[in-house]
Design a protein around this motif. Structure first.
Motif, PDB file in Angstrom:
ATOM      1  N   SER A 243     -11.734  67.919  46.885  1.00 57.12           N
ATOM      2  CA  SER A 243     -11.477  67.311  48.198  1.00 57.12           C
ATOM      3  C   SER A 243     -11.337  65.801  48.050  1.00 57.12           C
ATOM      4  O   SER A 243     -11.902  65.198  47.134  1.00 57.12           O
ATOM      5  N   LEU A 244     -10.593  65.224  48.996  1.00 53.50           N
ATOM      6  CA  LEU A 244     -10.471  63.772  49.120  1.00 53.50           C
ATOM      7  C   LEU A 244     -10.791  63.373  50.549  1.00 53.50           C
ATOM      8  O   LEU A 244     -10.504  64.115  51.485  1.00 53.50           O
ATOM      9  N   LEU A 245     -11.366  62.185  50.704  1.00 56.92           N
ATOM     10  CA  LEU A 245     -11.751  61.710  52.039  1.00 56.92           C
ATOM     11  C   LEU A 245     -11.854  60.197  51.995  1.00 56.92           C
ATOM     12  O   LEU A 245     -12.184  59.617  50.961  1.00 56.92           O
ATOM     13  N   ASP A 246     -11.525  59.548  53.118  1.00 60.13           N
ATOM     14  CA  ASP A 246     -11.747  58.108  53.203  1.00 60.13           C
ATOM     15  C   ASP A 246     -12.364  57.773  54.553  1.00 60.13           C
ATOM     16  O   ASP A 246     -12.673  58.662  55.352  1.00 60.13           O
ATOM     17  N   ASP A 247     -12.572  56.475  54.804  1.00 63.47           N
ATOM     18  CA  ASP A 247     -13.249  56.031  56.025  1.00 63.47           C
ATOM     19  C   ASP A 247     -12.282  55.536  57.086  1.00 63.47           C
ATOM     20  O   ASP A 247     -12.673  54.819  58.017  1.00 63.47           O
ATOM     21  N   SER A 248     -11.017  55.892  56.982  1.00 62.63           N
ATOM     22  CA  SER A 248     -10.049  55.500  58.011  1.00 62.63           C
ATOM     23  C   SER A 248     -10.300  56.285  59.289  1.00 62.63           C
ATOM     24  O   SER A 248     -11.031  57.273  59.312  1.00 62.63           O
ATOM     25  N   GLU A 249      -9.676  55.862  60.369  1.00 68.47           N
ATOM     26  CA  GLU A 249      -9.742  56.576  61.651  1.00 68.47           C
ATOM     27  C   GLU A 249      -8.332  56.878  62.118  1.00 68.47           C
ATOM     28  O   GLU A 249      -7.594  55.978  62.492  1.00 68.47           O
ATOM     29  N   PRO A 250      -7.891  58.137  62.099  1.00 68.02           N
ATOM     30  CA  PRO A 250      -8.617  59.305  61.582  1.00 68.02           C
ATOM     31  C   PRO A 250      -8.651  59.315  60.063  1.00 68.02           C
ATOM     32  O   PRO A 250      -7.823  58.665  59.421  1.00 68.02           O
ATOM     33  N   PRO A 251      -9.575  60.070  59.467  1.00 67.09           N
ATOM     34  CA  PRO A 251      -9.701  60.082  58.014  1.00 67.09           C
ATOM     35  C   PRO A 251      -8.481  60.708  57.339  1.00 67.09           C
ATOM     36  O   PRO A 251      -7.765  61.518  57.935  1.00 67.09           O
ATOM     37  N   ASN A 252      -8.253  60.313  56.100  1.00 66.76           N
ATOM     38  CA  ASN A 252      -7.210  60.918  55.281  1.00 66.76           C
ATOM     39  C   ASN A 252      -7.815  62.008  54.400  1.00 66.76           C
ATOM     40  O   ASN A 252      -8.909  61.843  53.866  1.00 66.76           O
ATOM     41  N   TYR A 253      -7.088  63.101  54.262  1.00 65.16           N
ATOM     42  CA  TYR A 253      -7.549  64.224  53.438  1.00 65.16           C
ATOM     43  C   TYR A 253      -6.517  64.501  52.360  1.00 65.16           C
ATOM     44  O   TYR A 253      -5.399  63.983  52.386  1.00 65.16           O
ATOM     45  N   THR A 254      -6.888  65.367  51.414  1.00 66.17           N
ATOM     46  CA  THR A 254      -5.942  65.765  50.387  1.00 66.17           C
ATOM     47  C   THR A 254      -4.787  66.550  51.009  1.00 66.17           C
ATOM     48  O   THR A 254      -4.926  67.129  52.091  1.00 66.17           O
ATOM     49  N   ARG A 255      -3.653  66.588  50.333  1.00 69.39           N
ATOM     50  CA  ARG A 255      -2.435  67.108  50.942  1.00 69.39           C
ATOM     51  C   ARG A 255      -2.570  68.577  51.359  1.00 69.39           C
ATOM     52  O   ARG A 255      -2.093  68.984  52.415  1.00 69.39           O
ATOM     53  N   TYR A 256      -3.214  69.389  50.524  1.00 64.28           N
ATOM     54  CA  TYR A 256      -3.262  70.812  50.867  1.00 64.28           C
ATOM     55  C   TYR A 256      -4.161  71.066  52.081  1.00 64.28           C
ATOM     56  O   TYR A 256      -3.918  71.997  52.847  1.00 64.28           O
ATOM     57  N   ILE A 257      -5.187  70.224  52.279  1.00 63.24           N
ATOM     58  CA  ILE A 257      -6.018  70.347  53.479  1.00 63.24           C
ATOM     59  C   ILE A 257      -5.207  69.976  54.713  1.00 63.24           C
ATOM     60  O   ILE A 257      -5.282  70.640  55.759  1.00 63.24           O
ATOM     61  N   ARG A 258      -4.396  68.935  54.607  1.00 61.36           N
ATOM     62  CA  ARG A 258      -3.535  68.564  55.733  1.00 61.36           C
ATOM     63  C   ARG A 258      -2.562  69.688  56.049  1.00 61.36           C
ATOM     64  O   ARG A 258      -2.272  69.973  57.217  1.00 61.36           O
ATOM     65  N   HIS A 259      -2.063  70.341  55.015  1.00 56.78           N
ATOM     66  CA  HIS A 259      -1.127  71.442  55.224  1.00 56.78           C
ATOM     67  C   HIS A 259      -1.825  72.628  55.899  1.00 56.78           C
ATOM     68  O   HIS A 259      -1.251  73.254  56.812  1.00 56.78           O
ATOM     69  N   LEU A 260      -3.041  72.946  55.465  1.00 52.68           N
ATOM     70  CA  LEU A 260      -3.794  74.031  56.103  1.00 52.68           C
ATOM     71  C   LEU A 260      -4.059  73.718  57.574  1.00 52.68           C
ATOM     72  O   LEU A 260      -3.948  74.590  58.447  1.00 52.68           O
ATOM     73  N   ARG A 261      -4.413  72.490  57.855  1.00 52.96           N
ATOM     74  CA  ARG A 261      -4.648  72.091  59.251  1.00 52.96           C
ATOM     75  C   ARG A 261      -3.365  72.192  60.068  1.00 52.96           C
ATOM     76  O   ARG A 261      -3.399  72.581  61.241  1.00 52.96           O
ATOM     77  N   GLN A 262      -2.253  71.815  59.449  1.00 55.43           N
ATOM     78  CA  GLN A 262      -0.967  71.919  60.141  1.00 55.43           C
ATOM     79  C   GLN A 262      -0.697  73.364  60.553  1.00 55.43           C
ATOM     80  O   GLN A 262      -0.283  73.643  61.683  1.00 55.43           O
ATOM     81  N   ILE A 263      -0.952  74.311  59.645  1.00 58.36           N
ATOM     82  CA  ILE A 263      -0.715  75.724  59.948  1.00 58.36           C
ATOM     83  C   ILE A 263      -1.642  76.202  61.057  1.00 58.36           C
ATOM     84  O   ILE A 263      -1.204  76.829  62.042  1.00 58.36           O
ATOM     85  N   LEU A 264      -2.941  75.915  60.918  1.00 57.53           N
ATOM     86  CA  LEU A 264      -3.924  76.451  61.851  1.00 57.53           C
ATOM     87  C   LEU A 264      -3.837  75.799  63.228  1.00 57.53           C
ATOM     88  O   LEU A 264      -3.829  76.493  64.262  1.00 57.53           O
ATOM     89  N   LEU A 265      -3.779  74.479  63.257  1.00 51.13           N
ATOM     90  CA  LEU A 265      -3.890  73.760  64.533  1.00 51.13           C
ATOM     91  C   LEU A 265      -2.549  73.564  65.221  1.00 51.13           C
ATOM     92  O   LEU A 265      -2.465  73.654  66.462  1.00 51.13           O
ATOM     93  N   ASN A 266      -1.510  73.300  64.457  1.00 50.95           N
ATOM     94  CA  ASN A 266      -0.211  73.010  65.070  1.00 50.95           C
ATOM     95  C   ASN A 266       0.696  74.236  65.128  1.00 50.95           C
ATOM     96  O   ASN A 266       1.174  74.621  66.198  1.00 50.95           O
ATOM     97  N   ASP A 267       0.930  74.856  63.976  1.00 47.87           N
ATOM     98  CA  ASP A 267       1.855  75.995  63.951  1.00 47.87           C
ATOM     99  C   ASP A 267       1.300  77.183  64.738  1.00 47.87           C
ATOM    100  O   ASP A 267       2.026  77.827  65.516  1.00 47.87           O
TER     101      ASP A 267
END
Length: 445
Positions: A243-267
């Motif tokens: 996993s990857l994480l930073d302290d930005s708002e909103p936080p940045n994640y690793t690419r595959y986590i962003r892709h999973l979120r895209q499928i679950l939350l958006n698609d």
């Protein structure tokens, strides 16, 4: 030699020999995984070296205590230095290909250690004062095997769980040094040398630079260089970035986590859904995601506390269950709107019991009728290796045609996201040819 002392030495031999084997198998996990093609040869080589040690010990005809004391001291050095995390990491970093490093580790550390300790029982039975040879050998083997039993249990279930693998290595080395001193009869030179080995073993093992080291995995959390991100950090599990994480708002994640979120939350527009995640990683899939309820299943009971303290810096969202993924899906009565499979013991190694048709049937069993399976796989970017083709075909045989998204297509190894629906079924397929082209008919149907 008194009977009590002899049984003590034989007990230490059994405890440390099998303990070294357990530790060696654990040390190999970050580098070559834990599949049967790794564990079976390792155990086989260990047993072969042990058998050769028995034969060598049977030929010893004098200086019994001295020889066993020498063997114990050398074995303590091999355990304390050769099984240390820093030594194993060095082998696999500098000796390539991986098979060479594996053979050096097994042939240069584990097998010599087993050979030396295997000589113990045949040698010391010469000093047993009994009426029958069978009684001497039987009692010696009893205490040796009892030591092996307790060593395998205590090191794997107690020491590794609470203190880490490095502490188990030091325990093994220290046990052998204690046996050396018991045999040496206050020999000053041996006592000094044993002390030096103990100090070196302690230095290599009690200061191993990892965040946490459990019976299941080695964890390291540290900063990474990612331009444009605020204090980014990585969560490494067995040398691979989970996993990857930073302290930005909103936080940045690793690419595959962003892709999973895209499928679950958006698609799919999930909200108020129950999502099962097999393989916790850094718990970033649910990080600051209040819309759905997440249940994480991971075999290591310590992973949540490690992630919360050193990586997330806040409580992980969702429920956590410490269990084997396959056992959980086989026994759970709960049903989920989505199952996310993200299970790795090292960078490219999925445990072999989590790739079979039976496992994917189990994931389908815990899905609701309209549920979705999403699997994060690490395969070759072109999907042309036998492993990639067979794994995808295995999933399709259970769910029917699944969507396949290859991330990082230009890389040799890439995250491959597979999405399947519980409502789909595998079916008979055909090929369109000019002579018999049913494309228009199928489109209408």
């Amino acid at each position: 030699m008194s009977r009590f002392l002899l049984y003590t030495i034989v007990f230490i031999e059994g405890f440390c020999s099998l303990g070294a084997e357990v530790i060696a198998l654990r040390r190999l996990v970050p580098h070559v995984g834990s599949s049967i093609v790794v564990t079976a040869p390792t155990i086989g080589f260990f047993l072969l070296a042990l058998a050769l040690g028995y034969a060598s010990g049977a030929r010893v005809a004098a200086n019994y205590r001295t020889i066993v004391a020498r063997n114990f001291m050398i074995a303590a050095g091999l355990a304390g230095l050769g099984l240390a995390g820093i030594s194993v990491d060095w082998m696999f970093a500098h000796l390539q290909p991986v098979l060479v490093a594996y053979l050096v580790f097994v042939g240069g550390v584990l097998c010599p250690l087993a050979w030396l300790l295997g000589q113990t029982v045949p040698i010391l039975t010469n000093l047993m004062k009994t009426e029958r040879t069978g009684e001497a050998s039987g009692l010696a083997l009893y205490w040796s095997t009892l030591g092996s039993f307790l060593g395998s249990l205590s090191l794997s279930l107690v020491v590794m769980q609470w203190l880490g693998v490095s502490a188990a290595v030091f325990t093994c080395a220290l046990g052998l040094l204690v046996g050396t001193l018991l045999l040496a009869r206050r020999d000053v030179k041996i006592t000094i040398l044993a002390g030096v080995i103990a100090v070196i073993a302690a230095g290599l093992n009690l200061h191993h630079e990892v965040t946490a080291d459990t019976a299941y995995a080695e964890y390291l959390i540290g900063p990474v260089d990612l331009p444009g991100q605020k204090d980014p950090r990585a969560f490494w599990v067995n040398k691979s970035t989970a996993s990857l994480l930073d302290d930005s708002e909103p936080p940045n994640y690793t690419r595959y986590i962003r892709h999973l979120r895209q499928i679950l939350l958006n698609d799919l527009g999930f909200a108020g859904k129950d999502i099962l995640v097999l393989g916790a990683g850094g718990f970033t899939l649910s990080h600051r995601e209040p819309l759905n309820h997440y249940t994480y299943v991971d075999i290591d009971p310590a992973i949540r506390a490690i992630a919360e303290k050193h990586f997330l810096h806040e409580p992980a969202r969702g429920e956590f269950i410490a269990d084997d993924a396959r056992r959980f899906i086989a026994t759970s009565e709960r049903r989920f709107d989505a199952v996310v499979v993200d299970v790795y013991s090292s960078h490219t190694s999925i445990p072999s019991h989590l790739v079979t048709r039976e496992f994917w049937v189990g994931t389908r069993r815990v899905l609701k009728p309209e549920g979705v399976l999403i699997a994060n796989l690490i395969l070759d970017g072109k999907l042309e290796t036998p492993y990639a083709r067979n794994l995808l075909a295995t999933i399709d045989s259970v769910f029917g045609r699944c969507a396949v998204d290859v991330l990082h297509k230009a890389k040799t190894l890439a995250n491959v996201e597979v999405s399947c629906f519980a409502s789909s079924q595998p079916g008979v397929t055909g090929i369109y040819i000019d002579e018999k082209n049913r494309a228009d008919l199928d489109r209408v149907r």
